[in-house]
Design a protein around this motif. Structure first.
Motif, short mmCIF file in Angstrom:
data_model
loop_
_atom_site.label_atom_id
_atom_site.label_comp_id
_atom_site.label_asym_id
_atom_site.label_seq_id
_atom_site.Cartn_x
_atom_site.Cartn_y
_atom_site.Cartn_z
N CYS A 284 -14.31 -2.44 -2.28
CA CYS A 284 -12.81 -2.26 -2.52
C CYS A 284 -11.90 -2.50 -1.31
N PRO A 285 -10.79 -3.24 -1.22
CA PRO A 285 -10.07 -3.84 0.01
C PRO A 285 -9.11 -2.61 0.34
N ASN A 286 -8.87 -1.57 -0.53
CA ASN A 286 -7.84 -0.73 -0.24
C ASN A 286 -8.39 0.87 -0.20
N ASP A 287 -9.64 0.85 0.19
CA ASP A 287 -10.15 2.14 0.23
C ASP A 287 -10.01 3.05 -0.75
N VAL A 288 -10.00 2.76 -2.05
CA VAL A 288 -9.73 3.48 -3.17
C VAL A 288 -11.01 4.37 -3.31
N TYR A 289 -12.00 4.28 -2.91
CA TYR A 289 -13.24 5.04 -3.31
C TYR A 289 -14.09 5.59 -1.89
N LYS A 290 -14.72 6.76 -2.14
CA LYS A 290 -15.51 7.25 -0.89
C LYS A 290 -16.62 7.69 -1.47
N LEU B 71 -6.33 6.85 -5.13
CA LEU B 71 -5.87 6.20 -6.30
C LEU B 71 -4.53 5.44 -6.20
N GLU B 72 -3.55 5.83 -5.72
CA GLU B 72 -2.43 5.25 -5.67
C GLU B 72 -2.43 3.71 -4.86
N ASP B 73 -3.63 3.34 -4.34
CA ASP B 73 -3.50 2.21 -3.50
C ASP B 73 -4.35 1.02 -4.51
N PRO C 184 0.92 -1.35 -0.02
CA PRO C 184 -0.12 0.06 0.12
C PRO C 184 0.84 1.32 0.00
N SER C 185 0.39 2.22 -0.43
CA SER C 185 0.89 3.53 -0.58
C SER C 185 1.86 4.00 1.07
N GLY C 186 1.11 3.73 1.79
CA GLY C 186 1.53 4.31 3.11
C GLY C 186 2.89 3.63 3.66
N GLN C 187 3.19 2.36 3.04
CA GLN C 187 4.09 1.34 3.55
C GLN C 187 5.60 1.63 2.67
N GLU C 188 6.72 1.69 3.39
CA GLU C 188 7.65 2.01 2.96
C GLU C 188 8.52 0.66 2.06
#
Lengths: 184, 83
Positions: B21-27, B40-42, A101-105
């Motif tokens: 969505c498992p990565n909370d891409v949407y709200k 988006l990045e996830d 995930p984006s928050g993980q280094e």
């Protein structure tokens, strides 16, 4: 339905090693679909007969495949290197990459004597087979990939591993590979 | 880089994609009551959101599209003739 079946006639000698297969891409496609259907039905029948035991059977089959595939890779202690090499060996039918995930280094997380890495499987023959036969994901057949990865990692790194399914999708599946250091 | 387009005219605001969505891409945008992309990045392009969206309101661009070996071309040929 009228089907024309081409009769291939020729000479066969036991000592002759065929250099190429007969047939064209359509034959391969047809064979692939028959195999997909066969494997799909076998999986659902296994589940019907053995219940949850089906998962263990398929897992064991995958693990054997994984151990065989892992023998073709140089042994290493480096998880990221092992993943990159396995990605090449497992080939185009199991295209995967490490994911974070984006928050993980880093891709890997160290937790005591365990290392955890998330793997994103993009192309997967198992998923194709399930879609071909209308079976749901996360069933026994997904344990084939589970066993395959675990077997391959165990072979390459000589450690114990497990693979958990985080999420399944129609285009990609996210799994968590946990390896336990300290040998088998 | 993945790009996700939401057709706001099509989106019915059911929130299925937000839940799935498992990565909370949407709200859910509570003013418009439409889905919006917030992370988006996830996005890992699993396309579960496409499967679950009843309005087919989404479009993913620049993603790895998995092979579709499961498609039986004989069946699609017949379907094309009918449709």
């Amino acid at each position: 339905m009228n089907m024309e079946i081409e009769d291939i006639r020729g000479t066969f000698k036991p000592e002759t090693i065929p250099k190429e297969t007969t047939g064209d891409i359509n034959d391969y496609e047809e064979a692939l679909h028959v195999l997909m259907k066969f494997v799909g039905y076998m999986s659902s029948s296994l589940e019907q007969v053995s219940g949850r035991g089906a998962n263990a059977i398929v897992y064991q089959a995958g693990k054997r495949m994984g151990h065989d595939a892992g023998k073709m890779v140089e042994k290493t202690d480096d998880l990221e290197k092992a993943m990159n090499e396995l990605s090449e060996i497992l080939g185009i039918e199991f295209v995967f990459e490490m994911w974070k995930p984006s928050g993980q280094e880093d891709y890997t997380i160290e937790k005591g004597d365990e290392t955890i890495v998330k793997l994103l499987f993009m192309d997967c023959v198992v998923r194709q087979t399930l879609r071909r036969t209308g079976l749901p994901q996360k069933g026994p057949l997904c344990y084939l990939l589970y066993g395959y990865m675990v077997g391959a990692v165990e072979e390459v790194m000589s450690i114990k591993g497990k693979l958990d399914i985080d999420h399944v999708g129609s285009n990609a599946c996210l799994k968590t590979l946990t390896i336990k250091w300290g040998g088998k | 880089m993945v790009e996700i387009l939401i057709d706001e005219d099509a989106c019915v605001g059911c929130g299925s994609c937000v839940d799935d969505c498992p990565n909370d891409v949407y709200k859910m945008n509570e003013e418009k009551w439409k889905t919006e992309v917030v992370n988006l990045e996830d996005c890992m392009a699993c396309l579960s959101c496409h499967e679950i969206c009843p309005a087919q309101a989404m479009e993913h661009r620049d993603i790895h599209v998995a092979k579709r070996l499961y498609i039986d071309r004989k069946v699609t040929d017949v379907l094309e003739k009918i449709i």
